[in-house]
Scaffold this active site. Structure first.
Site, PDB file in Angstrom:
ATOM      1  N   PRO A  91       0.873  -1.225   0.112  1.00 19.37           N
ATOM      2  CA  PRO A  91      -0.073   0.111  -0.048  1.00 19.37           C
ATOM      3  C   PRO A  91       1.101   1.133   0.227  1.00 19.37           C
ATOM      4  O   PRO A  91       1.964   1.410   0.599  1.00 19.37           O
ATOM      5  CB  PRO A  91      -0.715   0.043   1.450  1.00 19.37           C
ATOM      6  CG  PRO A  91      -0.038  -1.114   2.115  1.00 19.37           C
ATOM      7  CD  PRO A  91       0.522  -1.932   1.305  1.00 19.37           C
ATOM      8  N   GLY A 128       2.140   4.809   0.753  1.00 19.14           N
ATOM      9  CA  GLY A 128       2.424   5.938   1.833  1.00 19.14           C
ATOM     10  C   GLY A 128       1.865   5.288   3.230  1.00 19.14           C
ATOM     11  O   GLY A 128       1.457   6.069   4.034  1.00 19.14           O
ATOM     12  N   LEU A 183       4.991   0.831   4.860  1.00 16.07           N
ATOM     13  CA  LEU A 183       5.843  -0.444   4.564  1.00 16.07           C
ATOM     14  C   LEU A 183       6.686  -0.099   3.338  1.00 16.07           C
ATOM     15  O   LEU A 183       7.058  -1.060   2.710  1.00 16.07           O
ATOM     16  CB  LEU A 183       4.570  -1.302   3.918  1.00 16.07           C
ATOM     17  CG  LEU A 183       3.605  -1.766   4.934  1.00 16.07           C
ATOM     18  CD1 LEU A 183       2.751  -2.636   4.581  1.00 16.07           C
ATOM     19  CD2 LEU A 183       4.214  -2.339   6.386  1.00 16.07           C
ATOM     20  N   ALA A 201      10.645   2.962  -1.409  1.00 17.51           N
ATOM     21  CA  ALA A 201      11.902   2.384  -1.510  1.00 17.51           C
ATOM     22  C   ALA A 201      11.796   1.235  -2.556  1.00 17.51           C
ATOM     23  O   ALA A 201      12.686   0.930  -3.380  1.00 17.51           O
ATOM     24  CB  ALA A 201      12.372   2.151  -0.223  1.00 17.51           C
ATOM     25  N   ASP A 215      15.143   2.406   4.378  1.00 14.05           N
ATOM     26  CA  ASP A 215      14.144   1.992   3.529  1.00 14.05           C
ATOM     27  C   ASP A 215      14.999   1.140   2.339  1.00 14.05           C
ATOM     28  O   ASP A 215      14.782   0.166   1.916  1.00 14.05           O
ATOM     29  CB  ASP A 215      13.253   2.796   3.200  1.00 14.05           C
ATOM     30  CG  ASP A 215      12.182   3.138   4.275  1.00 14.05           C
ATOM     31  OD1 ASP A 215      12.636   2.964   5.616  1.00 14.05           O
ATOM     32  OD2 ASP A 215      11.236   3.568   3.874  1.00 14.05           O
TER      33      ASP A 215
END
Ligand SMILES: Nc1ncnc2c1ncn2[C@@H]1O[C@H](COP(=O)(O)OP(=O)(O)O)[C@@H](O)[C@H]1O
Ligand SMILES: C[C@@](O)(CCOP(=O)(O)O)CC(=O)O
Ligand SMILES: [Mg+2]
Length: 328
Positions: A112, A114, A117, A121, A164
């Site tokens: 998902p 923003g 998770l 990146a 990330d």
């Protein structure tokens, strides 16, 4: 045509504080972004991103048969949506020396947007890897991670850590402190994710913490205390002590809350997980909305989250051993 994929991640500890030189421990998860790249014979970039939506545009349409609608989208909306891909391609043009090359880029993702998770990146790592390979250049993992970091750094106005991008490029659990990035041995962690269906603005949230840190010494101390939690967390990870990892995650969430990056729905999901008997729970990533991460080997947390108002989705996440994958 060249295709690469890269995983998303959760932060066990240390988001935000990592931007100011404290260590962080993110952990790659088996949710991936796949980016397919085809060289064009002109200089243009054409991006197809099924999961990306734009909030607000103007359409002009006069109803004359054969006269299609003229859609007008503001520059700022386009650059917010396309910034990461644009900059990833700029990095590839730079590293290959092919300044005028154009690409067709197709993005598909299970992560998902923003939501903490690490979708940005994952998209950036997979895009740089695929576009460079499309031009015959296979980047070493460290170079790929560095180029991906430069991309996030540019797009996020100089406020980004390597956490990330390094995690997505190399996979597994990693430890990042400034430019010192390394892989960690990690036990199999019983990771449960809760997602409120929303998103946070990474740039704005990072700027909020920066301002607090400049205004109050105790906010700067809070950021340092997160660093202490991470150092304890590394030991708990090495010992495979899940109960201690959970306690430290709870503490980390409290400090992130104090720094103003939690939200009502994130707090609600964190408490639902704790009440269900999770070892610990915290928000992951920039915050503001999006996902929490909890540790629970039993089905209780997932069940509780599925009945929690404000939790739109809950799922288990496996540790992704592999970072970038070269698929075609
Ligand atoms: N599937 C996708 N297709 C195109 N762009 C994406 C996709 N996923 C993420 N992005 C880019 O990443 C941005 C979200 O990144 P960010 O705000 O850092 O959140 P996070 O990294 O926590 O998911 C999106 O606005 C978009 O620019
Ligand atoms: C807040 C921060 O520490 C993590 C952001 O993670 P995400 O983009 O929300 O997944 C920023 C950074 O490290 O670049
Ligand atoms: Mg991001």
């Amino acid at each position: 045509m060249t295709l690469s994929s890269a995983p998303g991640k959760v932060y066990l500890f240390g988001e935000h504080a990592v931007v100011y030189g404290e260590p962080a421990v993110p952990c790659a998860i088996e949710r991936r972004a796949r980016v397919e790249v085809q060289r064009r014979d002109d200089e243009k970039l054409r991006v197809h991103a099924e999961d990306l939506s734009l909030n607000g545009f103007t359409v002009e349409y006069d109803g004359t048969p054969g006269n299609g609608p003229d859609v007008d989208v503001s520059e700022s909306l386009i650059s917010a949506a396309m910034g990461y891909v644009d900059e990833a391609i700029a990095q590839v043009r730079d590293v290959t020396g092919e300044d005028d090359v154009g690409f067709d880029v197709t993005i598909e993702s299970d992560i998902p947007l923003g939501a903490g998770l690490g979708s940005s990146a994952a998209v950036v790592v997979a895009a740089i890897d695929a576009a460079a390979r499309e031009l015959g250049v296979t980047l070493e993992p460290d170079d790929l991670a560095e180029r991906a970091y430069q991309t996030e750094y540019q797009v996020q106005d100089g406020q980004a850590s390597r956490a990330d991008t390094f995690c997505s490029a190399t996979g597994g659990a990693v430890r990042v402190e400034g430019d010192d990035c390394r892989s960690l041995e990690a036990p199999d962690l019983p990771i449960v994710i809760g997602f409120d269906g929303g998103a946070g603005d990474t740039g704005q949230l990072v700027a909020g913490v920066r301002d607090l840190r400049e205004e109050y010494d105790f906010a700067a101390d809070t950021v340092e205390a997160i660093g202490d939690i991470v150092r304890n967390g590394e030991q708990a990870l090495a010992d495979g002590d899940i109960a201690e990892l959970g306690r430290l995650m709870d503490f980390n969430h409290g400090l992130l809350s104090a720094l103003g990056v939690s939200s009502r729905s994130l707090d609600t999901m964190v408490w639902a997980a704790r009440d269900a008997g999770a070892h610990g729970a915290k928000l992951t990533g920039a915050g503001g909305g999006g996902c929490i991460v909890a540790l629970d080997p039993t089905p209780e947390t997932e069940t509780a989250l599925s009945f929690t108002p404000g939790c739109e989705d809950t799922f288990r996440a496996e540790l992704a051993e592999d970072g970038v994958k070269r698929l075609e």
